[in-house]
Design an enzyme around this catalytic site. Structure first.
Site, PDB file in Angstrom:
ATOM      1  N   GLU A 148      37.955  49.624  36.166  1.00  0.00           N
ATOM      2  CA  GLU A 148      38.778  49.582  37.401  1.00  0.00           C
ATOM      3  C   GLU A 148      39.799  48.333  37.083  1.00  0.00           C
ATOM      4  O   GLU A 148      39.644  47.298  37.015  1.00  0.00           O
ATOM      5  CB  GLU A 148      38.067  49.134  38.653  1.00  0.00           C
ATOM      6  CG  GLU A 148      38.711  49.387  39.872  1.00  0.00           C
ATOM      7  CD  GLU A 148      39.759  48.451  40.481  1.00  0.00           C
ATOM      8  OE1 GLU A 148      40.964  48.897  39.874  1.00  0.00           O
ATOM      9  OE2 GLU A 148      39.355  47.448  40.769  1.00  0.00           O
TER      10      GLU A 148
ATOM     11  N   CYS B 125      44.451  44.383  42.890  1.00  0.00           N
ATOM     12  CA  CYS B 125      44.975  45.287  42.299  1.00  0.00           C
ATOM     13  C   CYS B 125      45.626  46.359  43.138  1.00  0.00           C
ATOM     14  O   CYS B 125      46.322  47.007  42.458  1.00  0.00           O
ATOM     15  CB  CYS B 125      43.448  46.048  41.528  1.00  0.00           C
ATOM     16  SG  CYS B 125      42.322  46.566  42.545  1.00  0.00           S
TER      17      CYS B 125
END
Length: 484
Positions: free
Chosen positions: A251, A285
């Protein structure tokens, strides 16, 4: 004794109990530079020993009754609730979180534990059709030892969302947190699970440098690597894991777009855009890194967003009521400022912000950009909102996808138009009439392109797929006849 009493963990790492470390690292408060604790660092050889011990402990843990494993996860959720204030304090001081973000992160940790408590009793396979006189089954088995490498920005949540499902499904875990947030992203989890009754040897906390990260990937006992962090590091881990024939769930970064459609409520859109870009100083993110606004709303939206940015106070969240805390360290702070100043030098205009304030950065709005400027192309990981206009949905889709990342997109305005636009976009997540930052324990999470290897966390289906292996089993009523 408080859950996080430093007499327990100070100068130690966790591997079959708290062990004295040959090397220590100060825990530094980014807002002030003050030393607020000391963590013990593991070595590569410590990681190797932990992997061997984890493989041994994992066999007994996998054989533990499902309800017993579920009970450990439920108790962990209760402990996160009971000690929420203490944990939030560490998130504020060590990770630079504002109080609301810290509370949000702890609530998600609680939800993660309760969600994962359902995994041990979740269906673990299926009956397959077969042409033979037998039963044919596909069952899910624990992968074995899972290495979790977690980042600094949401240190508790982004570690726990791999640790909790991996444990619930019968795996052992090697946890390597970012050394800058080794307490909130490591010690907290080890202490909670220790108090929740997790058996010795099943979880190992291994703060350390890159050599420890390499060791928890390379250890032969490790079958799955779960990494959350930057795309360059993720690529290196993925390459290494691939050579070793291990699964790597990655990720990674994002440069996420918020699209404001014609007719959208400008005030509400600017509020959503400010939240998406400035929550936790943009160190997420999923942060809104690109604002695409229909040309009919561009001027009003930019002014509204700039007004919100100007109103957001920057400071020390442990001692002041502020909206933005510190950037994690000086190196990252200077990188944020460099990207802004380089973009301004290339022709962009500052509508708000653009200044270092102590250890933090003012909420910033940039206009007049071209899509090749650093502030538009790069993942900034700071509180910066670049804004450009578009004329048609087709142009918006092209601009959104003209990016190496594909993590999260928000679309604000008419739902029908937004749905058609969503069908054209490459992204792991699309949020209609919401900004780009969102996470739930029950929802699959991940990105495409340079944002990672897909949705590998969240919800029973994704978690079972991530942290188990499929085993084919056949059963005949009698020994089969063979022609030999």
């Amino acid at each position: 004794m408080a859950l996080l009493d430093s007499d327990v963990w100070g100068g130690k790492f966790f591997s079959d109990g708290w062990r004295d470390s040959a090397t220590e690292r100060p825990v530094v408060e980014p807002a002030t530079g003050d030393r607020i604790g000391t963590v013990g660092l593991a070595s590569a050889s410590d990681a190797g020993r932990a992997a061997a011990r984890a493989a041994e402990a994992q066999r007994a843990w996998a054989a533990t009754a499902p309800q017993e494993r579920a009970a450990v996860l439920r108790r962990a959720g209760e402990l996160f609730t009971e000690h929420a204030a203490e944990i939030e304090d560490w998130l504020v001081r060590e990770a630079g979180s504002v109080r609301a973000k810290a509370a949000f992160e702890v609530r998600l940790a609680v939800g993660e534990c309760f969600e994962c408590a359902g995994l041990p009793t979740h269906p673990q396979g299926e009956v397959l059709a077969t042409e033979e006189a037998r039963w044919s089954l596909a069952r899910r088995r624990p992968a074995g030892v899972v290495s979790v490498i977690a980042p600094f920005n949401f240190p508790l949540l982004l570690a726990l969302r791999s640790v909790a499902p991996a444990l619930a499904l019968g795996n052992a875990v090697l946890l390597k947190p970012d050394p800058r947030t080794a307490v909130s992203g490591g010690v907290v989890i080890a202490r909670v699970l220790q108090e929740a009754g997790l058996p010795d040897g099943v979880l190992h906390l291994l703060p350390g440098d890159g050599s420890v990260g390499q060791a928890v990937v390379d250890a032969p006992e490790v079958r799955v690597v779960s990494f959350t962090g930057s795309t360059p590091v993720g690529r290196a881990i993925g390459e290494r894991a691939g050579r070793l024939l291990k699964r790597a769930h990655l990720e990674l970064g994002g440069n996420n777009a918020l699209v404001v459609l014609p007719g959208a409520d400008v005030a509400k859109a600017a509020s959503a855009g400010a939240f998406g870009s400035y929550l936790h100083q943009g160190q997420i993110c999923m942060t809104t890194g690109r604002h695409l606004v229909h040309e009919s709303l561009l001027e009003r939206y930019t002014a509204a967003l700039a007004a919100k940015a100007d109103a957001l106070a920057v400071g020390d969240p442990a001692r002041e009521d502020v909206a933005l805390g510190p950037i994690i360290d000086r190196r990252q702070l200077e990188r944020v400022h460099r990207i802004v100043t380089e973009s301004v030098a290339a022709g962009a205009t500052l509508a708000a912000g653009g200044e270092i304030v102590g250890a933090g950065y003012r909420a910033t709005v940039l206009t007049g950009l071209s899509t090749d400027m650093p502030a538009w192309r790069e993942e900034i990981f700071g509180p910066v909102a670049p804004v450009i206009g578009f004329s048609t949905p087709e142009e918006a889709a092209r601009i959104v996808d003209d990016c190496e990342y594909g993590l999260s997109v928000g679309i604000l305005g008419d739902v029908g138009t937004a749905m058609r636009l969503a069908d054209r976009i490459e992204s792991g997540k699309v949020h209609i009439n919401e900004q780009t930052v969102g996470d739930e324990p029950s929802a699959p999470f991940g990105g495409v392109k340079a944002s990672g290897t897909g949705s590998r966390f969240g919800g029973a289906a994704a978690n079972v797929e991530a942290f188990t292996e499929t085993q084919w089993v056949t059963v005949r009523p009698d020994i089969a006849d063979y022609p030999y």
